[in-house]
Enzyme design. Sequence first.
Site: not given
Ligand code: GRF
Length: 201
Positions: A11, A13, A92, A112, A114
């Site tokens: 989590g 992000n 999804l 999303n 990536h």
């Molecule tokens: C991130 O590297 C994002 O790019 C990918 O999954 C990871 C999630 O990390 N889709 P977090 O849970 O947000 O720390």
Amino acid sequence: MKLAFLASGRGSNLKALLSACRSGQVKAEPALVISDRPQAGALQVAADADVPHLLINSHDFQSRSEHERAIARELDKHGIDLVILAGYQRLLSPFLVGFLYEPRLGQSRILNIHPADTRRYQGLNGYAWALKEGLNETAVTVHFVDEGMDTGKIVAQAPLPMYADDTLESLQERGLALEHQLFPQATQKVIEELEQLCAAF
Ligand code: GRF
């Protein structure tokens, strides 16, 4: 504008986006966090930030479609405008993508992030892929979600330089720091697009 987040992991992000909502960089209300995994750190991140959060455990449902219908009901109940996949580890189905499709935008209301250039690499472990390829530079990408895996229209992308002594840990650390900047910027950009669309109708 009400945001919902779907998250499966630690989590980081989510944390960056919640803090961007608090600071006003992202002009929206974080209304709901849903995780598909009981052990997801994202649930604690939401609890710490006082954001309503729910576990909708995929193992409690017979099929992907039933799981997604339970998610869709909650999104509906909370009047969600935009869904952010913040480390959501499930692809999804056309049902959920269709449920959130915004015809005026020509896209789903789902974003999303990536950890690679989606035109070059799709799927999990984008940083490990970039190391294996021996690239000098990789990227992080925010994109609309469609029915494919990391195939939706790109909203924003930032280059991530790579160094000869990079390890997975060092690359990931710099990449995540970049993700935490790019995701709020891209989210605000899409919020502004959606608001313009609403004002025009
Ligand atoms: C991130 O590297 C994002 O790019 C990918 O999954 C990871 C999630 O990390 N889709 P977090 O849970 O947000 O720390």
